[in-house]
Motif scaffolding. Sequence first.
Motif, PDB file in Angstrom:
ATOM      1  N   THR A 144       3.966   5.822  -7.235  1.00  0.00           N
ATOM      2  CA  THR A 144       3.156   4.643  -7.535  1.00  0.00           C
ATOM      3  C   THR A 144       3.177   3.679  -6.355  1.00  0.00           C
ATOM      4  O   THR A 144       4.230   3.443  -5.755  1.00  0.00           O
ATOM      5  CB  THR A 144       3.696   3.919  -8.783  1.00  0.00           C
ATOM      6  OG1 THR A 144       3.696   4.831  -9.884  1.00  0.00           O
ATOM      7  CG2 THR A 144       2.847   2.704  -9.126  1.00  0.00           C
ATOM      8  N   ARG A 145       2.016   3.131  -6.004  1.00  0.00           N
ATOM      9  CA  ARG A 145       1.960   2.167  -4.913  1.00  0.00           C
ATOM     10  C   ARG A 145       2.667   0.877  -5.323  1.00  0.00           C
ATOM     11  O   ARG A 145       2.553   0.418  -6.464  1.00  0.00           O
ATOM     12  CB  ARG A 145       0.518   1.882  -4.514  1.00  0.00           C
ATOM     13  CG  ARG A 145      -0.187   3.100  -3.927  1.00  0.00           C
ATOM     14  CD  ARG A 145      -1.549   2.765  -3.367  1.00  0.00           C
ATOM     15  NE  ARG A 145      -2.239   3.961  -2.924  1.00  0.00           N
ATOM     16  CZ  ARG A 145      -2.043   4.546  -1.741  1.00  0.00           C
ATOM     17  NH1 ARG A 145      -1.190   4.024  -0.894  1.00  0.00           N
ATOM     18  NH2 ARG A 145      -2.706   5.635  -1.410  1.00  0.00           N
ATOM     19  N   VAL A 146       3.375   0.305  -4.374  1.00  0.00           N
ATOM     20  CA  VAL A 146       4.189  -0.873  -4.643  1.00  0.00           C
ATOM     21  C   VAL A 146       3.340  -2.038  -5.151  1.00  0.00           C
ATOM     22  O   VAL A 146       3.805  -2.848  -5.955  1.00  0.00           O
ATOM     23  CB  VAL A 146       4.977  -1.269  -3.377  1.00  0.00           C
ATOM     24  CG1 VAL A 146       5.732  -2.568  -3.579  1.00  0.00           C
ATOM     25  CG2 VAL A 146       5.938  -0.147  -2.986  1.00  0.00           C
ATOM     26  N   SER A 188       0.812  -1.219   0.000  1.00  0.00           N
ATOM     27  CA  SER A 188       0.000   0.000   0.000  1.00  0.00           C
ATOM     28  C   SER A 188       0.846   1.269   0.000  1.00  0.00           C
ATOM     29  O   SER A 188       0.322   2.365  -0.221  1.00  0.00           O
ATOM     30  CB  SER A 188      -0.928   0.013   1.218  1.00  0.00           C
ATOM     31  OG  SER A 188      -0.181   0.128   2.419  1.00  0.00           O
ATOM     32  N   ARG A 189       2.149   1.148   0.221  1.00  0.00           N
ATOM     33  CA  ARG A 189       3.023   2.317   0.246  1.00  0.00           C
ATOM     34  C   ARG A 189       3.480   2.673  -1.165  1.00  0.00           C
ATOM     35  O   ARG A 189       3.584   1.817  -2.032  1.00  0.00           O
ATOM     36  CB  ARG A 189       4.269   2.057   1.107  1.00  0.00           C
ATOM     37  CG  ARG A 189       4.016   2.030   2.603  1.00  0.00           C
ATOM     38  CD  ARG A 189       5.333   1.837   3.323  1.00  0.00           C
ATOM     39  NE  ARG A 189       5.176   1.874   4.766  1.00  0.00           N
ATOM     40  CZ  ARG A 189       5.254   2.977   5.510  1.00  0.00           C
ATOM     41  NH1 ARG A 189       5.499   4.135   4.919  1.00  0.00           N
ATOM     42  NH2 ARG A 189       5.093   2.918   6.813  1.00  0.00           N
ATOM     43  N   THR A 190       3.788   3.948  -1.366  1.00  0.00           N
ATOM     44  CA  THR A 190       4.447   4.332  -2.605  1.00  0.00           C
ATOM     45  C   THR A 190       5.941   4.065  -2.453  1.00  0.00           C
ATOM     46  O   THR A 190       6.468   3.938  -1.341  1.00  0.00           O
ATOM     47  CB  THR A 190       4.242   5.818  -2.925  1.00  0.00           C
ATOM     48  OG1 THR A 190       4.915   6.612  -1.923  1.00  0.00           O
ATOM     49  CG2 THR A 190       2.761   6.169  -2.946  1.00  0.00           C
ATOM     50  N   ALA A 191       6.616   3.990  -3.586  1.00  0.00           N
ATOM     51  CA  ALA A 191       8.061   3.772  -3.549  1.00  0.00           C
ATOM     52  C   ALA A 191       8.753   4.884  -2.768  1.00  0.00           C
ATOM     53  O   ALA A 191       9.648   4.629  -1.954  1.00  0.00           O
ATOM     54  CB  ALA A 191       8.605   3.711  -4.977  1.00  0.00           C
ATOM     55  N   ARG A 192       8.333   6.118  -2.975  1.00  0.00           N
ATOM     56  CA  ARG A 192       8.958   7.253  -2.283  1.00  0.00           C
ATOM     57  C   ARG A 192       8.721   7.176  -0.774  1.00  0.00           C
ATOM     58  O   ARG A 192       9.645   7.402   0.025  1.00  0.00           O
ATOM     59  CB  ARG A 192       8.413   8.574  -2.835  1.00  0.00           C
ATOM     60  CG  ARG A 192       9.056   9.805  -2.219  1.00  0.00           C
ATOM     61  CD  ARG A 192       8.513  11.074  -2.863  1.00  0.00           C
ATOM     62  NE  ARG A 192       8.759  11.090  -4.292  1.00  0.00           N
ATOM     63  CZ  ARG A 192       9.923  11.434  -4.846  1.00  0.00           C
ATOM     64  NH1 ARG A 192      10.928  11.801  -4.059  1.00  0.00           N
ATOM     65  NH2 ARG A 192      10.068  11.429  -6.147  1.00  0.00           N
ATOM     66  N   LEU A 234      13.221  -1.479  -6.741  1.00  0.00           N
ATOM     67  CA  LEU A 234      12.977  -0.782  -5.476  1.00  0.00           C
ATOM     68  C   LEU A 234      13.805  -1.399  -4.353  1.00  0.00           C
ATOM     69  O   LEU A 234      14.350  -0.689  -3.505  1.00  0.00           O
ATOM     70  CB  LEU A 234      11.492  -0.820  -5.128  1.00  0.00           C
ATOM     71  CG  LEU A 234      11.092  -0.145  -3.814  1.00  0.00           C
ATOM     72  CD1 LEU A 234      11.538   1.314  -3.773  1.00  0.00           C
ATOM     73  CD2 LEU A 234       9.585  -0.251  -3.591  1.00  0.00           C
ATOM     74  N   GLY A 235      13.906  -2.735  -4.344  1.00  0.00           N
ATOM     75  CA  GLY A 235      14.741  -3.379  -3.345  1.00  0.00           C
ATOM     76  C   GLY A 235      16.196  -2.963  -3.472  1.00  0.00           C
ATOM     77  O   GLY A 235      16.886  -2.731  -2.464  1.00  0.00           O
ATOM     78  N   ALA A 243      12.467   6.963 -11.174  1.00  0.00           N
ATOM     79  CA  ALA A 243      12.160   8.379 -10.930  1.00  0.00           C
ATOM     80  C   ALA A 243      10.727   8.737 -11.301  1.00  0.00           C
ATOM     81  O   ALA A 243      10.106   9.585 -10.652  1.00  0.00           O
ATOM     82  CB  ALA A 243      13.139   9.263 -11.700  1.00  0.00           C
ATOM     83  N   ASP A 244      10.184   8.093 -12.321  1.00  0.00           N
ATOM     84  CA  ASP A 244       8.829   8.411 -12.777  1.00  0.00           C
ATOM     85  C   ASP A 244       7.751   7.611 -12.058  1.00  0.00           C
ATOM     86  O   ASP A 244       6.558   7.787 -12.325  1.00  0.00           O
ATOM     87  CB  ASP A 244       8.709   8.160 -14.280  1.00  0.00           C
ATOM     88  CG  ASP A 244       9.595   9.093 -15.095  1.00  0.00           C
ATOM     89  OD1 ASP A 244       9.865  10.210 -14.618  1.00  0.00           O
ATOM     90  OD2 ASP A 244      10.011   8.688 -16.203  1.00  0.00           O
TER      91      ASP A 244
END
Length: 246
Positions: free
Chosen positions: A131-133, A95-99, A144-145, A126-127
């Motif tokens: 976005t949610r994971v 539910s988290r975004t990458a950022r 992301l990892g 970067a783009d």
Amino acid sequence: MVLGWHGIMLSVDGVTKRHGCRAVLSDVTFEALPGRVTGFLGPNGAGKSCTLRILLGLDRPTAGTALIAGRAYRSLRNPLRTVGSMLDGSGAHRSRTARNHLTWVARSNGISKRRVNEVLEQAGLADTGRTRVGRFSLGMGQRLGLATALLGEPAALVLDEPMNGLDPEGIRWLRGLLRAQADAGGTVLLSSHLMSEVAEIADDLVVISAGSVVAAGPLAQVTAGYDTLEDAFFALTATTPEGEGR
């Protein structure tokens, strides 16, 4: 790439892990040295993941020690500044975004928030930072990892199957990243089933079978007498009952 400091050695010395009467690891001993990429190979169930979990303080050995620059992972202050790792994909909540994921990880280890944008860019995300994971492809999750592992600009990287799900461009990017890490004096410990990639990038090899190290040394030494790394791997692990250890 700017490393926090140089000279980090990863050392596993006499590590044994037992579950009841069953030995998962038996006297596992090896080193991963600065300035080199060490490939960590073994069949499924050989004990690779268990070894890496012990090195990263996620499990305790029955006997022996696993140290990072001479210290146990649990004793490191802000450990992501010393060693970056990826064992189970991104490790981010769906539910988290990458950022958001990178921001809280950075905060937990005293890492500057500026690094979030830097590693998103470095990992090709970067783009997709907002976005949610849960909407990520397997390859994006792997990126992301890897971004998370790079947050603290660590001098050591411990990566378990980081190429899974990456497309050819992603594999090429990762190959360059790991080579650059080692060439800058960093230490890389890489577990992978992709023999051709390991053969191309590794300086040293550790081969584990049924919970024991069956070969360790420079790539050329371990593969001497065989046409390919794959041939050497199957010969060295031929007597291993598949599924022992984990």
